[in-house]
Design an enzyme around this catalytic site. Structure first.
Site, PDB file in Angstrom:
ATOM      1  N   GLU A 192     -50.575  -9.788  26.911  1.00 47.55           N
ATOM      2  CA  GLU A 192     -51.645  -8.972  27.480  1.00 47.55           C
ATOM      3  C   GLU A 192     -51.167  -8.250  28.724  1.00 47.55           C
ATOM      4  O   GLU A 192     -51.482  -7.080  28.936  1.00 47.55           O
ATOM      5  CB  GLU A 192     -52.854  -9.856  27.809  1.00 47.55           C
ATOM      6  CG  GLU A 192     -53.629 -10.269  26.580  1.00 47.55           C
ATOM      7  CD  GLU A 192     -54.942 -10.953  26.916  1.00 47.55           C
ATOM      8  OE1 GLU A 192     -55.129 -11.327  28.093  1.00 47.55           O
ATOM      9  OE2 GLU A 192     -55.768 -11.084  26.006  1.00 47.55           O
ATOM     10  N   ARG A 221     -45.072 -18.198  11.124  1.00 46.28           N
ATOM     11  CA  ARG A 221     -46.525 -18.248  10.989  1.00 46.28           C
ATOM     12  C   ARG A 221     -47.033 -19.675  10.908  1.00 46.28           C
ATOM     13  O   ARG A 221     -47.926 -19.977  10.120  1.00 46.28           O
ATOM     14  CB  ARG A 221     -46.962 -17.495   9.722  1.00 46.28           C
ATOM     15  CG  ARG A 221     -46.768 -16.017   9.776  1.00 46.28           C
ATOM     16  CD  ARG A 221     -47.885 -15.400  10.535  1.00 46.28           C
ATOM     17  NE  ARG A 221     -47.877 -13.950  10.402  1.00 46.28           N
ATOM     18  CZ  ARG A 221     -48.024 -13.129  11.425  1.00 46.28           C
ATOM     19  NH1 ARG A 221     -48.144 -13.615  12.643  1.00 46.28           N
ATOM     20  NH2 ARG A 221     -48.048 -11.831  11.256  1.00 46.28           N
ATOM     21  N   LYS A 277     -46.198 -27.549  12.834  1.00 43.74           N
ATOM     22  CA  LYS A 277     -44.919 -27.824  13.483  1.00 43.74           C
ATOM     23  C   LYS A 277     -44.689 -29.325  13.550  1.00 43.74           C
ATOM     24  O   LYS A 277     -43.620 -29.828  13.204  1.00 43.74           O
ATOM     25  CB  LYS A 277     -44.909 -27.245  14.901  1.00 43.74           C
ATOM     26  CG  LYS A 277     -44.849 -25.740  14.962  1.00 43.74           C
ATOM     27  CD  LYS A 277     -44.695 -25.283  16.402  1.00 43.74           C
ATOM     28  CE  LYS A 277     -44.583 -23.763  16.463  1.00 43.74           C
ATOM     29  NZ  LYS A 277     -44.359 -23.286  17.821  1.00 43.74           N
ATOM     30  N   GLY A 297     -44.587 -19.011  15.436  1.00 45.57           N
ATOM     31  CA  GLY A 297     -45.862 -18.451  15.019  1.00 45.57           C
ATOM     32  C   GLY A 297     -45.743 -16.978  14.688  1.00 45.57           C
ATOM     33  O   GLY A 297     -46.698 -16.358  14.246  1.00 45.57           O
ATOM     34  N   ASP A 315     -38.950 -23.865  19.001  1.00 41.47           N
ATOM     35  CA  ASP A 315     -39.915 -22.796  19.037  1.00 41.47           C
ATOM     36  C   ASP A 315     -39.123 -21.497  19.237  1.00 41.47           C
ATOM     37  O   ASP A 315     -37.961 -21.543  19.622  1.00 41.47           O
ATOM     38  CB  ASP A 315     -40.862 -23.071  20.213  1.00 41.47           C
ATOM     39  CG  ASP A 315     -41.851 -21.964  20.404  1.00 41.47           C
ATOM     40  OD1 ASP A 315     -42.332 -21.453  19.386  1.00 41.47           O
ATOM     41  OD2 ASP A 315     -42.137 -21.628  21.560  1.00 41.47           O
TER      42      ASP A 315
END
Lengths: 1257, 377
Positions: free
Chosen positions: A600, A919, A925, A796, A477
């Site tokens: 965030e 993406r 995955k 991603g 990742d």
């Protein structure tokens, strides 16, 4: 579901009977009404919501008190009733009425029992579990065979001994573990909580708490069971919990009591009501239910309305809750089961060779049986007169004689008993112990300890340590794995203007005693870069349009999230204490933002730095300090982030009564719904009027900025907002309420509701968040690659971000030819892949095995060979003679992973040196991992840190979790957990290599050790008329693998070391020995078996010839053989040891000595003459020189061929490891590169970081 | 064996316990052991060491081989194969000629037939005392599984053995309901030939029969055990070997204990006695044999063996030959390896020999084309 049918009636007992009939009647009426009418009524209801908005206060119960609204909600619930009926998996809880709750349903009490056994069930259950293992069944089979009188080869006691020993040891271990659990259960069950009992809250033991009771939990207490929140000390009903015990996340999470029912003093007003919810399940992130508090209003309940067992209440004085799940039905308990068991590749192969050993066993037993039959046949004429064999008893009847065939069969079975240890059962035990030792070293490794998160290496799966030494493909990742996942706001693009020249650094916002914020004069906390130009715009007094845009932009950043602000203040003890910001602002301290998403947190912190400080969040409203002006925004609805929509939005109503939709999300999902005419803010004059083009201009400028940010390796989000009209709000609110109280497919309904408003937004700008690379990542990647491990990054993130991170971590280099595939159609994808294959001359794997001669016995030779051949030689053969890099995105993968294309994709990808997939969705995955696993047949390892990596981690042969910022789901699913990506270097190259080499050798050695012993026994049966008599006593047979030779192999399996850590780092390709399966393969197995044959012949015949015609007795010769075989196998091991520490010396020499001492002790014992027939033998034998000379001769002669072959091999065909070992020992240490120099090399090569422009195919 | 239970997620109980403890550093404590940095010896087989190892083995083995060969040749061993000859001789006395095995068996089983036999053994070399007297039997599987177990230790220890316990001796466990003492096939097949020795000048040669059995074997037998019901079977066909005196304790019968210790192989010797005087070349030893043991039922042979002893025990050339051969082989290997290392030198630890530095293998194995760091000279 009778209980549910009687549900309204049942409720009527609890509510005043006056309203009861009317309500019931109304409900039935509503059921009969056609769907459309209901919708109309509901619409009326939501109209009232918006109309009544100005009147509304924070008190939710007032807001919902209108009768019309009430009937509306009721109808809403009635329309859904059919779906409730369909599903009988629901649970009804009567609040504060445990008796009734538990009357009809069989609900678990709150007693938890994590123990597996009770005192009574321990023995049968434990035995049952133990006999689930094949090995024990085999043991048992042998023991049972041995109990048949005709087959009693062993003394019965001796034959039972190993089985009983193993069973008892395992039982004691299991029992001890269970005892620990029992104690902790007891402690847990006797904890106390406040439970509402007869008018007041009293302490009650946890184990006595029942479903339906009302529990009061005070601050810092642990929640005893899963409770639905009824009220909290906070008037808004919010409370904060720490879920460390549940999922390991230490940040605070907010949970809300439905404000409609906030009850402060149940003592005064008895609580009545009903909750309908799902039956217990293990999903800790979902909860669906409805609550009816007697007034007849159905309120939806979601995951943020319940607190799960094991959570701790924080920052909240108290909460009230009703128990819905207790004891073993709590989500925490349902989740605590289920260890995963994988089987390592080595063990898989080992089982294949065990099969061969079983074949050998059957062959030699067959020979034994055949010999017995033939012997009986050829001596049939004298059988009745033989002095040593009685065919008949005194009366002339056959005495234990069953004819040639019968005797042959008995011979066969006796041989199986006698030669049982050919199947090395002790090996399974030794392997477990060795792995235990290996995991000890891995967990204790200081180089794999992460200081800042205080985490060690964790070995969660014990069975696959050695797989770490064979990894060929590594899937990683990006976020949180290669990078820190510590987000920092870096760049802002607002209205098409790029503000990314941050100069000033501002730190966490301090809050003054009066609650006002002054961002400028602070120094402590998280530092945020602030752009001065942006600052100037915000500070400019006149309300220019640009300022309005910026204002809006930061409002979204501050409001559109799920962050909870908490106070951090310095207490007297100097420790930081947290407490929820409650708006009073009576204490001086800092605000800390607690939230589940680091992005965030970064955005909110950035907004605060620019003066938009989020001060308070409740379920209904948020308070934002906008440049000193405190504003309260009512939150009408939140559409939380999900991986399908890839965006999040909130509907808020500001102090000015304007209802807005604020939204942020991934550019791919958001740019498509940004409206054409939405640029109302950008129209009009400002100082940057030239840059503020009409919508297209802003859009294209923002796109350009997004591209730039991505190239810098920033994570990008797009920010948009929209003013909603009344009509839109009504329409949406109807669906929103409906969706949020739905019991089924809530996510889907929510998505539909979101789509109603998430359209035609006006684009505000974009954010760029920096996520720094973890330390040591480039070096690690470099080392892993040199070790022959292919690293694939699956992320991603955007393509540009992924590529730029690829460059900065040395994954991509400038000399690489990039193949970029981002197509949205199958055909496009196909042509790209085939085009690339044609262009770079990538051939399918050749049938011929170039490299197979060396490993012709390997079943997987084809697999292991071809990948290397196609992979690397293809890229050296390719036209450009340039390494390739494949970059492919999620959309293309949708098509590429279909069965039609996956073969081509696989061939292309394996020909490339680097593969980056961007993406990609979590399941993709896993799909990629599965593709490689299937096609390559090579060891795959997946490493990740987040929930989105779980499927990939579980799919790979080895799953590694990084215990990082994003919770612990990845760790929970993993086999091994590390603190940082760079630890992989040590884990794979050093520990993995050692584990593999150690275990591979140990398995071969164990096969040899048992086989040589069995073969030695086997030769004897030719000299004992094929009767399964052994010269060794039963005890020696049993002790051989249990006591005499077990410790050295375990010690060597744990401690031996071929080359040291430094050498492994200096020559990373040494890791290839594991990938090529050099420590354990079929060729080695057969060579070992040949050696075993020779050694067993020497073992048997040297003593045989020396004692051939003498007065030696059976056990005397047996002693010679016993001592010879023990010394031989121990010397054999000693010859192969590569690193001698004192522990190895002790293990080997002491074992040999212990063997001799055992003989002395057993021979001196007389109390059990039947069991110890070799009385005093050792004292007679060892008095003679001949005995010792025999031992010496046997051992030397047996080992001579092995020794010579080993020397020749090392001289003429030295393995890489052998050369490295020579270099390590012989070369002065200065000639080896130190780690320091190593890092320098990497640093110099990291000048390649600047990415070249990608070239598409 | 260890379950993977510890890999399971933490139970709430343990989690809470952990929570109560203040967070302390998880940093592993440094020990040389846990960091795998222990002091260690890493033996490397360098050519010099290899040659030294082979030479050492040779140097140790060759003298041992020579010494044991000398010891073996110094042992004088005389073997007289008397079983068949004596029987034929006895048969001739009663004018029978025995052709088949059955005839021989029935002859030797008939107690009325003469069994005496005198054999003459000529001494060719000086035999120094003590001279051990063995009987050697071939083709008798004393190591047969059914035979080895066929005796009762508790019975011999004087315990009142129950019929169940004696079952192991079956079918020689009881006769007519009375237990046989000593029971079992081992005792039942007791060897009972006797020898008396005299020189050709008439002087008898005493044979010491004390101390021929292991003291340990006799010690475990109770002195209160007497033979009883032994070889008392009605059909005489079921008489296996010698009878035992019923009036002296079993324990005193050393011959029995020698016999009761099972031989390792089917051709074996057992000690019968010791001659405690020297025998000189030219002496002729007259051996008077009570040739009663039936070796024909198992197609075996009986031999009488007289042997002196050396520090290596009895005669055995194998030990010496093997040691000598291996010693010489190791010297040869030492020389061979020396020349091999000399003619095919290979620098040790030469990193250029790594397979990834080797062009041919790079292609085959597919190593990364990037060379490992250039600093590695």
């Amino acid at each position: 579901m009778p209980e549910l049918e009687s549900f309204p009636g049942g409720r009527s007992q609890d509510v005043p009977s006056v309203s009861n009939e009317a309500q019931t009647g109304e409900r039935i009426e509503a059921d009969r009404k056609p769907q459309g009418e209901i919708a109309v009524m509901v619409r009326r209801d939501s109209e009232e919501v918006s109309n009544g908005a100005p009147k509304r206060t924070a008190s939710g119960s007032q807001r919902l008190s209108g009768s019309q609204r009430l009937s509306g909600s009721r109808r809403l619930s009635s329309t859904r009733r059919p779906s409730l009926r369909e599903d009988d998996s629901l649970r009804v809880v009567y609040i504060n009425n445990p008796d009734r709750t538990n009357k009809n349903f069989n609900m678990a009490g709150n007693t938890v029992r994590t123990t597996k056994y009770t005192i009574l069930s321990f023995l049968p259950k434990n035995l049952f579990e133990q006999f689930h293992r094949f090995a024990y069944i085999y043991f048992l089979f042998i023991v049972i065979l041995n109990q048949i009188p005709q087959l009693a080869v062993f003394g019965r006691t001796a034959s039972l001994f190993p089985l009983i020993l193993v069973l008892v040891v395992t039982a004691i271990k299991d029992g001890y573990e269970d005892f620990g659990r029992r104690r902790s259960d007891k402690r847990e069950n006797n904890r106390k909580s406040l439970v509402f009992q007869i008018d007041k809250f009293q302490d009650k033991k946890w184990k006595n708490i029942q479903v339906g009771e009302v529990v009061k939990v005070l601050a810092n207490e642990t929640v005893p069971c899963d409770i639905v929140l009824l009220a909290s000390s906070d008037p808004s009903g919010v409370c904060y919990v720490e879920t460390l015990n549940l999922d390991g996340e230490s940040n605070l999470k907010s949970r809300y009591a439905r404000k409609e029912f906030t009850v402060e003093h149940p003592e005064q007003r008895p609580l009545k009501g009903t909750i309908v919810c799902e039956t217990p399940n293990r999903n800790i992130y979902e909860f669906q239910g409805r609550m009816d508090l007697g007034s007849g209003v159905m309120v939806p309940l979601a995951a943020n309305n319940i607190i799960l067992r094991g959570c701790e209440l924080k920052n909240t004085v108290w909460v009230l809750g009703v128990v819905v799940y207790a004891g073993r039905e709590t989500k925490a308990m349902l989740n605590s089961a289920g260890a995963q068991s994988k089987r390592s590749r080595l063990e898989h192969y080992m089982n294949r060779e065990t099969g061969w050993l079983a074949v050998f066993l059957i062959i030699i037993c067959f020979i034994g049986g055949l010999g017995m039959g033939l012997w009986v046949n050829s001596n049939s004429d004298i059988l009745s007169v033989l002095p040593y064999y009685k065919k008949q008893d005194l009366t002339g009847e056959n005495y234990r004689f069953y004819g040639e065939w019968g005797e042959g069969a008995i011979g066969f079975l006796s041989c199986i008993i006698r030669f049982q240890i050919m199947i090395p059962l002790s090996l399974y035990i030794s392997m477990e112990l060795v792995r235990l030792g290996q995991s000890y070293f891995m967990t204790r490794d200081r180089e794999m300890y992460h200081e800042s998160s205080n985490t060690r290496f964790q070995c969660r799966a014990l069975n696959i340590n050695e797989d770490l030494g064979q990894v060929k493909y590594l899937f990683s990742d990006k976020t949180g794995t290669l990078t820190e996942n510590k987000m920092q706001f870096d760049s802002a693009s607002i209205g098409g203007v790029d503000y990314s020249y941050a100069k000033i650094t501002v730190d966490t916002v301090p809050v003054k005693a009066d609650g006002s914020i002054s961002p400028a004069d602070t120094e402590i906390g998280k530092s945020i870069k602030v752009d001065s130009e942006l600052r100037r715009i915000l500070d400019s007094p006149e309300p220019a349009p640009a300022r309005h845009l910026v204002w809006e932009y930061f409002l979204v950043l501050a409001a559109c999230n799920t962050i909870v602000p908490t106070w951090v203040k310095k207490s007297a003890s100097g420790q930081l204490e947290m407490e929820a910001v409650n708006g009073n602002g009576d204490s001086l301290g800092f605000i800390e933002y607690q939230g589940e998403s680091p992005d965030e947190q970064a955005l909110v912190a950035a907004a605060a730095a620019y003066g938009f400080t989020l001060l308070e969040r409740t379920s209904a409203s948020i308070v934002i300090d906008v440049c000193g002006d405190r504003r309260r925004y009512e939150v009408l609805g939140i559409h939380e982030f999900d991986s399908v929509r890839k965006r999040m939005s909130v509907v808020v109503e500001g102090p000015d009564k304007v209802i807005k939709l604020l939204m942020k999300g991934a550019d791919s999902s958001l740019l498509s719904i940004v409206g054409e005419g939405g640029d109302e803010y950008s129209i009009g004059g400002s100082e940057s009027v030239d840059e503020l083009q009409p919508s297209d201009g802003v859009m294209s400028a923002t796109l350009k900025h997004l591209d730039n940010y991505a190239r810098k390796g920033l994570r990008t989000l797009v920010v948009a907002s929209k003013v909603l009209t009344r009509k839109e709000v009504e329409d949406w609110h109807f669906h929103y309420v409906k969706a949020s109280s739905a019991l089924h497919d809530r996510v889907g309904l929510m998505r539909n509701a979101a789509e109603l408003v998430e359209c035609n937004l006006s684009l505000l700008g974009a954010t760029g968040i920096e996520d720094q690379l973890q330390g040591g990542v480039p070096e690690t990647i470099q080392l892993l690659r040199e070790a022959g491990i292919k690293l694939w990054v699956l992320t991603g993130d955007k393509q540009e971000t992924a590529i730029s991170i690829g460059f900065s971590c040395l994954l991509l280099t400038r000399d690489m030819q990039q193949i970029i595939i981002n197509e949205s159609t199958f055909e496009g994808c196909r042509s790209k892949i085939l085009g690339a294959k044609a262009k770079y001359v990538i051939k399918p794997p050749p049938e011929k095995k170039l490299f197979s001669w060396k490993r012709q016995n390997g079943i997987d030779a084809a697999n292991s060979g071809h990948d290397e051949v196609t992979g690397e030689s293809a890229d050296s053969n390719s036209r450009f003679n340039q390494p390739l890099a494949l970059i492919i995105d999620g959309n293309s993968l949708v098509h590429a992973l279909t069965s039609a294309l996956e073969k081509d994709l696989y061939e292309l990808a394996t020909a490339c040196k680097v593969v980056i997939c961007c993406r990609v969705a979590p399941l993709q995955k896993a799909g990629i991992v599965s593709l490689v696993k299937r096609k390559a047949g090579k060891m795959t390892l997946a490493v990740g840190d987040g929930a989105n990596d779980v499927s990939m981690i579980q799919m790979a042969d080895v799953g590694v979790g990084i215990s990082g910022q994003e919770g612990r789901q990845a760790v929970m699913a993993s086999d091994f957990a590390i603190g940082q990506f760079r630890f992989l270097k040590k884990l794979l190259l050093v520990h993995g290599h050692w584990n593999y080499e150690r275990l591979g050798y140990m398995v071969l050695y164990n096969f040899y050790r048992n086989a040589v012993f069995v073969m030695m026994l086997f030769w004897f049966i030719f000299y004992a008329a094929y009767s399964a008599q052994s010269a060794l006593t039963d005890w020696n047979l049993v002790f051989f693998s249990l006591i005499y030779t077990s410790v050295p192999t375990i010690v060597v399996g744990i401690l031996d070391m071929d080359v040291n850590q430094k050498t492994l780092y200096v020559y990373p390709p040494l890791y290839g020995s594991g990938q090529r399966e050099e420590a354990y393969n079929q060729r080695l197995f057969w060579i070992t078996m040949l050696d075993t044959l020779w050694q067993s012949l020497v073992l048997f015949y040297v003593p045989y010839f020396i004692y051939k015609v003498t007065d030696v007795d059976l056990y005397g010769l047996g002693l010679v053989w016993c001592m010879a075989v023990v010394i031989l196998v121990n010397t054999h091991l000693a010859m192969d040891i590569k690193r001698w520490t004192w522990i190895e010396h002790v293990a080997i020499w002491a074992s040999t000595l212990v063997t001799y001492i055992c003989q002395l002790v057993m021979d001196a014992l007389l109390s059990v003459p039947d069991l110890l027939p070799n009385h005093w033998v050792v004292f007679h034998m060892s008095g003679s020189v001949r005995f010792w000379f025999t031992l010496l001769l046997t051992v030397i002669l047996a080992l001579l061929p092995r020794f010579c072959v080993k020397l020749l091999k090392q001289w003429f065909w030295p393995s890489d490891l052998h050369i490295a070992r020579e270099a390590e020992i012989l070369l002065p240490s200065g000639q080896q590169v130190t780690d320091l120099e190593l890092n320098d090399v990497h640093q110099s090569s990291s000048s390649l970081i600047q990415p070249p422009p990608p070239t598409a195919v | 064996m260890a379950t993977t239970a510890n890999a399971a997620t933490t139970t709430p109980g343990s989690a809470i316990a952990r929570n109560e403890v203040k967070p302390q550093s998880q940093k592993p404590i440094y020990t040389r052991f846990s960091q795998q940095e222990m002091h260690a010896c890493k033996p490397l087989m360098t050519p010099a060491r290899i040659v030294a190892v082979f030479m050492t083995v040779g140097v140790v083995f060759i003298p041992i081989g020579i010494a044991t060969l000398l010891a073996s040749t110094s042992v004088v061993e005389l073997v007289d194969h008397y079983g068949h000859a004596c029987l034929d001789n006895s048969a001739a006395q009663v004018n029978q000629s025995l052709r088949t095995r059955e005839e021989r068996i029935s002859f030797i089983k008939n107690p009325s037939n003469p069994k005496n036999c005198t054999r003459t053994i000529r001494i060719l070399k000086l035999m120094k005392q003590p001279i051990y007297m063995y009987y050697e039997i071939t083709n008798f599987h004393q190591n047969h599984h059914r035979y080895v177990k066929s005796k009762s230790e508790p019975q011999l220890q004087g315990q009142q053995a129950s019929p169940e316990q004696l079952k192991i001796c079956a079918p020689e466990d009881s006769v007519g309901g009375q237990p046989v003492i000593p029971c079992g096939l081992v005792a039942w097949s007791f060897f009972n030939d006797t020898y008396s020795l005299a020189l050709n000048n008439g002087t008898s040669v005493p044979v010491n029969k004390k101390g021929i059995a292991w003291k340990s074997d006799m010690d475990k037998v109770s002195s209160t055990v007497y033979a009883s019901n032994f070889q008392n079977n009605n059909p005489s066909a079921y008489i296996g070997g010698g009878k035992l005196p019923v009036d002296s304790p079993l324990r005193d019968n050393e011959d029995l204990w020698v016999w009761m210790r099972p031989a390792a192989l089917s051709k074996f010797r057992k000690l019968w006695g010791r001659i405690e005087r020297d025998l000189y070349p030219g002496d002729e030893l007259q051996v008077n044999i009570q040739n009663v043991y039936n070796c024909f039922s198992f197609n075996g042979q009986k031999k009488l063996v007289l042997s002196t002893t050396s520090w290596m025990g009895g005669k055995n050339n194998f030990v010496g030959t093997a040691y000598l051969t291996i010693g010489l082989l190791c010297v040869a290997l030492a020389i061979g390896f020396f020349f091999m290392y000399y003619s095919h030198p290979r620098p040790l630890g030469n990193t250029k020999q790594f397979s990834w530095n080797n062009e041919k293998q790079v292609k085959q194995r597919g190593f990364q084309s990037t060379q490992p760091r250039t600093i590695l000279r």
